[in-house]
Scaffold this motif. Structure first.
Motif, short mmCIF file in Angstrom:
data_model
loop_
_atom_site.label_atom_id
_atom_site.label_comp_id
_atom_site.label_asym_id
_atom_site.label_seq_id
_atom_site.Cartn_x
_atom_site.Cartn_y
_atom_site.Cartn_z
N GLN A 104 0.82 -1.20 0.00
CA GLN A 104 0.00 0.00 0.00
C GLN A 104 0.87 1.27 0.00
OE1 GLN A 104 -3.26 -0.23 -0.37
NE2 GLN A 104 -3.47 2.00 -0.48
N VAL A 105 2.04 1.18 0.67
CA VAL A 105 2.91 2.36 0.77
C VAL A 105 3.40 2.78 -0.62
CG1 VAL A 105 4.95 0.94 1.31
CG2 VAL A 105 4.93 3.37 1.88
N PHE A 106 3.71 1.81 -1.47
CA PHE A 106 4.16 2.13 -2.83
C PHE A 106 3.02 2.73 -3.62
CE2 PHE A 106 7.21 -1.29 -1.79
CZ PHE A 106 8.37 -0.53 -1.90
N LYS A 107 1.84 2.12 -3.41
CA LYS A 107 0.68 2.60 -4.14
C LYS A 107 0.39 4.06 -3.77
CE LYS A 107 -3.75 1.10 -5.76
NZ LYS A 107 -5.11 0.96 -5.34
N ASN A 108 0.44 4.33 -2.45
CA ASN A 108 0.18 5.69 -2.02
C ASN A 108 1.20 6.67 -2.59
OD1 ASN A 108 -1.95 4.86 -0.54
ND2 ASN A 108 -0.89 4.85 1.44
N ALA A 109 2.45 6.21 -2.64
CA ALA A 109 3.50 7.13 -3.08
C ALA A 109 3.46 7.38 -4.58
CB ALA A 109 4.87 6.56 -2.69
N LEU A 110 3.07 6.37 -5.35
CA LEU A 110 3.24 6.48 -6.80
C LEU A 110 1.95 6.68 -7.58
CD1 LEU A 110 5.82 3.59 -7.23
CD2 LEU A 110 6.30 6.01 -6.89
N GLN A 111 0.81 6.37 -6.91
CA GLN A 111 -0.46 6.36 -7.64
C GLN A 111 -0.77 7.68 -8.34
OE1 GLN A 111 -2.79 3.45 -7.39
NE2 GLN A 111 -3.36 4.50 -9.28
N LEU A 112 -0.60 8.78 -7.62
CA LEU A 112 -0.98 10.08 -8.17
C LEU A 112 -0.22 10.38 -9.46
CD1 LEU A 112 -2.56 12.75 -7.82
CD2 LEU A 112 -0.57 13.63 -6.60
N TYR A 113 1.10 10.10 -9.43
CA TYR A 113 1.91 10.42 -10.60
C TYR A 113 1.60 9.50 -11.76
CZ TYR A 113 4.26 13.10 -7.07
OH TYR A 113 4.50 13.96 -6.06
N SER A 114 1.36 8.23 -11.47
CA SER A 114 1.05 7.32 -12.58
C SER A 114 -0.32 7.64 -13.18
CB SER A 114 1.14 5.87 -12.13
OG SER A 114 0.16 5.59 -11.19
N ASP A 115 -1.29 8.01 -12.31
CA ASP A 115 -2.59 8.45 -12.84
C ASP A 115 -2.41 9.66 -13.73
OD1 ASP A 115 -4.04 6.53 -11.60
OD2 ASP A 115 -4.61 7.77 -9.87
N SER A 116 -1.60 10.59 -13.24
CA SER A 116 -1.40 11.83 -13.98
C SER A 116 -0.74 11.56 -15.34
CB SER A 116 -0.56 12.76 -13.11
OG SER A 116 0.17 13.64 -13.87
N LEU A 117 0.23 10.65 -15.36
CA LEU A 117 0.87 10.31 -16.64
C LEU A 117 -0.14 9.71 -17.61
CD1 LEU A 117 4.34 8.74 -15.76
CD2 LEU A 117 3.86 10.98 -16.71
N ILE A 133 10.54 7.45 -6.96
CA ILE A 133 11.10 6.09 -7.02
C ILE A 133 12.51 6.07 -6.45
CG2 ILE A 133 11.87 4.27 -8.60
CD1 ILE A 133 9.54 5.04 -10.42
N ASN A 134 13.31 7.06 -6.83
CA ASN A 134 14.67 7.13 -6.30
C ASN A 134 14.66 7.28 -4.78
OD1 ASN A 134 15.84 6.84 -8.77
ND2 ASN A 134 16.00 9.05 -9.17
N GLY A 135 13.73 8.09 -4.26
CA GLY A 135 13.61 8.27 -2.80
C GLY A 135 13.29 6.95 -2.12
N LEU A 136 12.33 6.22 -2.71
CA LEU A 136 11.97 4.93 -2.14
C LEU A 136 13.15 3.96 -2.18
CD1 LEU A 136 8.40 4.45 -3.65
CD2 LEU A 136 8.95 4.75 -1.23
N MET A 137 13.90 3.98 -3.30
CA MET A 137 15.06 3.10 -3.44
C MET A 137 16.11 3.43 -2.38
SD MET A 137 14.39 0.96 -5.72
CE MET A 137 15.87 0.15 -6.25
N THR A 138 16.32 4.74 -2.15
CA THR A 138 17.27 5.14 -1.12
C THR A 138 16.84 4.61 0.23
OG1 THR A 138 17.53 7.16 -2.40
CG2 THR A 138 18.53 7.14 -0.22
N ALA A 139 15.53 4.72 0.53
CA ALA A 139 15.00 4.25 1.81
C ALA A 139 15.17 2.74 1.94
CB ALA A 139 13.53 4.64 1.93
N ASP A 198 12.82 4.72 -19.47
CA ASP A 198 13.95 4.80 -18.55
C ASP A 198 13.55 5.15 -17.13
OD1 ASP A 198 15.77 4.09 -20.42
OD2 ASP A 198 16.20 6.14 -21.06
N ILE A 199 12.26 5.03 -16.83
CA ILE A 199 11.79 5.45 -15.52
C ILE A 199 12.45 4.62 -14.40
CG2 ILE A 199 9.76 3.93 -15.32
CD1 ILE A 199 8.22 6.44 -14.50
N GLY A 200 12.83 5.31 -13.33
CA GLY A 200 13.39 4.62 -12.17
C GLY A 200 14.85 4.27 -12.29
N LYS A 201 15.49 4.75 -13.37
CA LYS A 201 16.92 4.43 -13.53
C LYS A 201 17.78 5.56 -12.99
CE LYS A 201 16.68 1.11 -17.25
NZ LYS A 201 16.59 1.01 -18.70
#
Lengths: 127, 139
Positions: free
Chosen positions: A2-15, A117-123, B136-139
């Motif tokens: 759910q945490v990923f969904k919350n973080a990414l949903q808005l931007y993917s909808d927008s895209l 995504i980069n922020g989540l990867m860092t975490a 290239d998303i997420g790279k």
């Protein structure tokens, strides 16, 4: 998840909405010389509101009841600033500006999504 | 003829080919601007493509549309009658019939068609570069 969904949903909808809008504007530009063609567009605000609003399940008491929570986006007609004589409502400058705005905002959403995504990867990595 | 419009490539490809047909008819009209014949019925008539919007679905609900040329018509304009007895093609009274092509009209039409072609190409290349960036998303 759910945490990923919350973080990414808005931007993917927008895209997704931005992409649909690009296709509509591409269709308008393609029909710039077609008599009687009416230019179409969607309201980004309405579409994103519909995509992000809480989907409440509606009780269906009959098998023929419609589902009201479909993700169908209302496609409207553009009001021309100055309609052409052949009934075509595509105004090239307007379409070009809308297209470039839409593309720029797509890129903004894309880089925001990338940063998220980069922020989540860092975490996750904890480096 | 048309299966389904799924993406911007479907829209732009059909639109580019429609504009191409339009440019071809213009080229043909300009090439025949001064064609003279001895019989008015055989004179060259300017060709014009008829543009038609092609909707993705019949109700036009998702709004996706591209363009196609439904037919190419020859304009029903009277050819210009010119007295030119020295022309080998002249009829028995010494008249020839010149094709009724308005060259200025064709030139304006050509500019419009080439701008429309460029616009569609620009849309196509912009959308393509966006797609490449999205991969290239997420790279």
């Amino acid at each position: 998840m759910q945490v990923f969904k919350n973080a990414l949903q808005l931007y993917s909808d927008s895209l997704g909405i931005r992409e649909q809008r690009s296709k509509l504007i591409a269709g308008n530009i393609a029909n710039a010389s077609t008599p009687q063609f009416k230019a179409r567009d969607i309201s980004f605000k309405d579409a994103i509101d519909r995509a992000t609003e809480e989907q409440k399940p509606v009780l269906k008491t009959h098998s023929k009841h419609f589902d009201i929570n479909d993700e169908h986006i209302e496609v409207g007609y553009r009001q021309p600033v100055q309609a052409a004589e052949d009934g075509n409502t595509v105004e090239m400058p307007v379409e070009q500006i809308q297209f470039s705005e839409n593309v720029t905002r797509y890129q903004i959403s894309l880089s925001l999504l990338n940063k998220k995504i980069n922020g989540l990867m860092t975490a996750i990595k904890g480096e | 003829m048309i299966d389904q419009i799924k993406n911007v490539f479907d829209i732009a490809a059909r639109s580019l080919s429609a504009q191409q047909v339009r440019l071809n008819t213009i080229a043909s009209n300009i090439a025949n601007a001064h064609t003279k014949v001895g019989d008015p019925a055989k004179a060259y008539r300017p060709l014009k493509p008829v543009f038609e919007a092609v909707m993705n679905d019949e109700q036009g609900q998702d709004g996706l549309a591209t363009v196609a040329i439904s037919e190419v018509v020859a304009l029903n304009r009277a050819p210009t009658k010119i007295y030119e007895p020295s022309n080998p093609a002249a009829d028995k009274d010494g008249f020839v019939y010149e094709s009724p092509v308005d060259q200025e009209e064709e030139l304006v039409e050509m500019l419009d068609a080439s701008r429309a072609y460029q616009n569609n190409l620009e849309v196509l290349s912009t959308m393509r570069s966006l797609m490449v960036r999205t991969i290239d998303i997420g790279k």
